[in-house]
Scaffold this motif. Structure first.
Motif, PDB file in Angstrom:
ATOM      1  N   VAL A   1      36.860  34.653  44.124  1.00  0.00           N
ATOM      2  CA  VAL A   1      36.072  34.742  42.895  1.00  0.00           C
ATOM      3  C   VAL A   1      36.999  35.153  41.755  1.00  0.00           C
ATOM      4  O   VAL A   1      37.814  36.072  41.913  1.00  0.00           O
ATOM      5  N   ARG A   2      36.862  34.475  40.642  1.00  0.00           N
ATOM      6  CA  ARG A   2      37.809  34.719  39.533  1.00  0.00           C
ATOM      7  C   ARG A   2      37.809  36.184  39.098  1.00  0.00           C
ATOM      8  O   ARG A   2      36.776  36.815  38.907  1.00  0.00           O
ATOM      9  N   TYR A   3      39.029  36.677  38.954  1.00  0.00           N
ATOM     10  CA  TYR A   3      39.246  38.058  38.511  1.00  0.00           C
ATOM     11  C   TYR A   3      40.590  38.056  37.800  1.00  0.00           C
ATOM     12  O   TYR A   3      41.611  37.740  38.404  1.00  0.00           O
ATOM     13  N   GLU A   4      40.598  38.398  36.512  1.00  0.00           N
ATOM     14  CA  GLU A   4      41.799  38.226  35.706  1.00  0.00           C
ATOM     15  C   GLU A   4      42.509  39.531  35.367  1.00  0.00           C
ATOM     16  O   GLU A   4      43.467  39.535  34.602  1.00  0.00           O
ATOM     17  N   LYS A   5      42.047  40.616  35.963  1.00  0.00           N
ATOM     18  CA  LYS A   5      42.732  41.893  35.763  1.00  0.00           C
ATOM     19  C   LYS A   5      43.780  42.097  36.855  1.00  0.00           C
ATOM     20  O   LYS A   5      43.886  41.316  37.795  1.00  0.00           O
ATOM     21  N   ILE A   6      44.561  43.143  36.720  1.00  0.00           N
ATOM     22  CA  ILE A   6      45.548  43.500  37.742  1.00  0.00           C
ATOM     23  C   ILE A   6      44.826  44.176  38.903  1.00  0.00           C
ATOM     24  O   ILE A   6      44.056  45.118  38.704  1.00  0.00           O
ATOM     25  N   LEU A   7      45.064  43.695  40.104  1.00  0.00           N
ATOM     26  CA  LEU A   7      44.449  44.313  41.278  1.00  0.00           C
ATOM     27  C   LEU A   7      45.154  45.623  41.623  1.00  0.00           C
ATOM     28  O   LEU A   7      46.377  45.691  41.591  1.00  0.00           O
ATOM     29  N   PRO A   8      44.390  46.647  41.986  1.00  0.00           N
ATOM     30  CA  PRO A   8      45.023  47.867  42.494  1.00  0.00           C
ATOM     31  C   PRO A   8      45.850  47.548  43.746  1.00  0.00           C
ATOM     32  O   PRO A   8      45.420  46.732  44.580  1.00  0.00           O
ATOM     33  N   PRO A   9      47.016  48.149  43.903  1.00  0.00           N
ATOM     34  CA  PRO A   9      47.845  47.868  45.083  1.00  0.00           C
ATOM     35  C   PRO A   9      47.099  48.069  46.397  1.00  0.00           C
ATOM     36  O   PRO A   9      47.312  47.326  47.356  1.00  0.00           O
ATOM     37  N   SER A  10      46.209  49.067  46.448  1.00  0.00           N
ATOM     38  CA  SER A  10      45.478  49.329  47.695  1.00  0.00           C
ATOM     39  C   SER A  10      44.567  48.163  48.058  1.00  0.00           C
ATOM     40  O   SER A  10      44.411  47.830  49.243  1.00  0.00           O
ATOM     41  N   ILE A  11      43.960  47.522  47.052  1.00  0.00           N
ATOM     42  CA  ILE A  11      43.079  46.375  47.301  1.00  0.00           C
ATOM     43  C   ILE A  11      43.907  45.176  47.749  1.00  0.00           C
ATOM     44  O   ILE A  11      43.517  44.441  48.674  1.00  0.00           O
ATOM     45  N   LYS A  12      45.033  44.959  47.113  1.00  0.00           N
ATOM     46  CA  LYS A  12      45.901  43.842  47.510  1.00  0.00           C
ATOM     47  C   LYS A  12      46.366  44.004  48.947  1.00  0.00           C
ATOM     48  O   LYS A  12      46.370  43.052  49.729  1.00  0.00           O
ATOM     49  N   GLU A  13      46.739  45.218  49.298  1.00  0.00           N
ATOM     50  CA  GLU A  13      47.220  45.465  50.661  1.00  0.00           C
ATOM     51  C   GLU A  13      46.085  45.319  51.670  1.00  0.00           C
ATOM     52  O   GLU A  13      46.273  44.761  52.759  1.00  0.00           O
ATOM     53  N   LEU A  14      44.911  45.791  51.324  1.00  0.00           N
ATOM     54  CA  LEU A  14      43.785  45.758  52.256  1.00  0.00           C
ATOM     55  C   LEU A  14      43.291  44.340  52.499  1.00  0.00           C
ATOM     56  O   LEU A  14      43.038  43.951  53.652  1.00  0.00           O
ATOM     57  N   THR A  15      43.142  43.556  51.422  1.00  0.00           N
ATOM     58  CA  THR A  15      42.483  42.256  51.523  1.00  0.00           C
ATOM     59  C   THR A  15      43.442  41.077  51.638  1.00  0.00           C
ATOM     60  O   THR A  15      43.031  39.984  52.062  1.00  0.00           O
ATOM     61  N   GLY A  16      44.687  41.256  51.227  1.00  0.00           N
ATOM     62  CA  GLY A  16      45.620  40.138  51.209  1.00  0.00           C
ATOM     63  C   GLY A  16      45.440  39.226  50.011  1.00  0.00           C
ATOM     64  O   GLY A  16      46.150  38.224  49.874  1.00  0.00           O
ATOM     65  N   LEU A  17      44.509  39.549  49.116  1.00  0.00           N
ATOM     66  CA  LEU A  17      44.301  38.754  47.915  1.00  0.00           C
ATOM     67  C   LEU A  17      45.358  39.096  46.868  1.00  0.00           C
ATOM     68  O   LEU A  17      45.914  40.194  46.867  1.00  0.00           O
ATOM     69  N   ASP A  18      45.627  38.132  45.968  1.00  0.00           N
ATOM     70  CA  ASP A  18      46.566  38.414  44.883  1.00  0.00           C
ATOM     71  C   ASP A  18      46.054  37.836  43.579  1.00  0.00           C
ATOM     72  O   ASP A  18      45.112  37.027  43.554  1.00  0.00           O
ATOM     73  N   GLU A  19      46.669  38.260  42.471  1.00  0.00           N
ATOM     74  CA  GLU A  19      46.184  37.876  41.148  1.00  0.00           C
ATOM     75  C   GLU A  19      46.220  36.370  40.925  1.00  0.00           C
ATOM     76  O   GLU A  19      45.314  35.806  40.306  1.00  0.00           O
ATOM     77  N   ALA A  20      47.252  35.692  41.409  1.00  0.00           N
ATOM     78  CA  ALA A  20      47.366  34.244  41.182  1.00  0.00           C
ATOM     79  C   ALA A  20      46.200  33.501  41.817  1.00  0.00           C
ATOM     80  O   ALA A  20      45.622  32.587  41.212  1.00  0.00           O
ATOM     81  N   GLU A  21      45.847  33.873  43.039  1.00  0.00           N
ATOM     82  CA  GLU A  21      44.724  33.230  43.727  1.00  0.00           C
ATOM     83  C   GLU A  21      43.420  33.459  42.982  1.00  0.00           C
ATOM     84  O   GLU A  21      42.609  32.535  42.812  1.00  0.00           O
ATOM     85  N   LEU A  22      43.216  34.678  42.520  1.00  0.00           N
ATOM     86  CA  LEU A  22      41.950  35.015  41.881  1.00  0.00           C
ATOM     87  C   LEU A  22      41.857  34.467  40.458  1.00  0.00           C
ATOM     88  O   LEU A  22      40.766  34.119  39.996  1.00  0.00           O
ATOM     89  N   LYS A  23      42.972  34.355  39.773  1.00  0.00           N
ATOM     90  CA  LYS A  23      42.963  33.832  38.408  1.00  0.00           C
ATOM     91  C   LYS A  23      42.502  32.386  38.378  1.00  0.00           C
ATOM     92  O   LYS A  23      41.878  31.933  37.415  1.00  0.00           O
ATOM     93  N   ASN A  24      42.809  31.621  39.427  1.00  0.00           N
ATOM     94  CA  ASN A  24      42.458  30.211  39.493  1.00  0.00           C
ATOM     95  C   ASN A  24      41.195  29.942  40.312  1.00  0.00           C
ATOM     96  O   ASN A  24      40.867  28.785  40.594  1.00  0.00           O
ATOM     97  N   ALA A  25      40.500  30.995  40.688  1.00  0.00           N
ATOM     98  CA  ALA A  25      39.306  30.868  41.525  1.00  0.00           C
ATOM     99  C   ALA A  25      38.085  30.514  40.675  1.00  0.00           C
ATOM    100  O   ALA A  25      38.106  30.622  39.444  1.00  0.00           O
ATOM    101  N   PRO A  26      36.989  30.087  41.319  1.00  0.00           N
ATOM    102  CA  PRO A  26      35.752  29.809  40.573  1.00  0.00           C
ATOM    103  C   PRO A  26      35.220  31.055  39.862  1.00  0.00           C
ATOM    104  O   PRO A  26      35.422  32.180  40.324  1.00  0.00           O
ATOM    105  N   GLU A  27      34.538  30.802  38.756  1.00  0.00           N
ATOM    106  CA  GLU A  27      33.859  31.895  38.058  1.00  0.00           C
ATOM    107  C   GLU A  27      32.835  32.530  39.001  1.00  0.00           C
ATOM    108  O   GLU A  27      32.303  31.866  39.897  1.00  0.00           O
ATOM    109  N   PRO A  28      32.529  33.824  38.811  1.00  0.00           N
ATOM    110  CA  PRO A  28      31.571  34.486  39.713  1.00  0.00           C
ATOM    111  C   PRO A  28      30.247  33.753  39.854  1.00  0.00           C
ATOM    112  O   PRO A  28      29.744  33.576  40.971  1.00  0.00           O
ATOM    113  N   ALA A  29      29.658  33.295  38.747  1.00  0.00           N
ATOM    114  CA  ALA A  29      28.365  32.613  38.826  1.00  0.00           C
ATOM    115  C   ALA A  29      28.461  31.344  39.655  1.00  0.00           C
ATOM    116  O   ALA A  29      27.560  31.022  40.433  1.00  0.00           O
TER     117      ALA A  29
END
Length: 233
Positions: free
Chosen positions: A89-117
């Protein structure tokens, strides 16, 4: 049913929702009508279609600005896996390091993801009016309630089944709460933890185990699950 047998049922076709589309208020209102008329509590558990799902989020409080980062879901009828859905789901802010480590998600993937709606609309098209299942579902419920109001101006009206409903009956002495511990107790191999689709798969495997355990106790419908829960509270 063992985990490996369950996983063999996984469909190779995944409903990814990555193309997305415009927010469809008309669809959501139609879905609300379907939800009001759909009765599921008397359907045998081994015939009941449910959507087992999981959300990865930035935190625990959608009303304070925490957001959904990814949605994973598995469509199951009885113990048979039929389809899967996954979308970041699109998210254009900086992810907290703890969230990145926990989920494996990164900013590049989320920046190009579908809008939440869009991601949520595709999820609801995938789920239809089927009941939803989640492991300790209060987290998912809070985010779905908030998102339904925010993006679609509708209440979140799906029947939501918490796996704790099942294990409180099937495993009354179970001391565990965490998904991985409940899986290990039931000989389910833990893989893909803290990925939305990975956790949905694990929860779906757990759901299949609990259906079998409840049926051996003579509990065959959601109505009987609710009756037994009321008796033990």
């Amino acid at each position: 049913m063992g985990f490996n047998d369950f996983m063999k049922n996984l469909s190779g076709n995944r409903f990814t929702g990555l193309q997305g589309g415009r927010q469809d208020i008309a669809f959501m209102r139609s879905l609300q009508r379907d939800l009001r008329t759909k009765e599921t509590t008397s359907i045998p558990l081994d015939e009941l279609q449910v959507i087992v799902f999981d959300l990865e989020t930035t935190g625990f409080h959608p009303d304070k600005g925490d957001q959904i980062l990814s949605i994973g879901a598995v469509k199951v009828t009885g113990c048979q896996v039929e389809d899967e859905y996954y979308s970041p789901v699109r998210y254009e802010k900086i992810l907290p390091p703890s969230i990145k480590e926990l989920t494996g998600l990164d900013e590049a993937e989320l920046k190009n993801a579908p809008e939440p709606a869009n991601a949520l609309e595709q999820f609801f098209k995938f789920s239809g009016a089927s009941p939803l299942v989640a492991h300790h579902a209060s987290h998912e419920k809070a985010f779905m309630q908030h998102a339904s109001r925010k993006y679609f101006r509708t209440p979140f009206s799906h029947r939501l089944i918490d796996t704790s409903f099942m294990y409180r009956i099937a495993e009354p002495d179970n001391p565990y709460v965490r998904l991985e511990d409940c899986c290990t107790l039931n000989q389910i191999t833990v893989t893909g933890r803290h990925h939305a689709l990975g956790d949905a798969r694990l929860t779906a495997a757990l759901w299949a185990v609990y259906i079998d355990k409840l049926q051996k106790l003579g509990i065959n419908t959601l109505s009987q699950v609710y009756e037994r829960l009321a008796a033990i509270r």
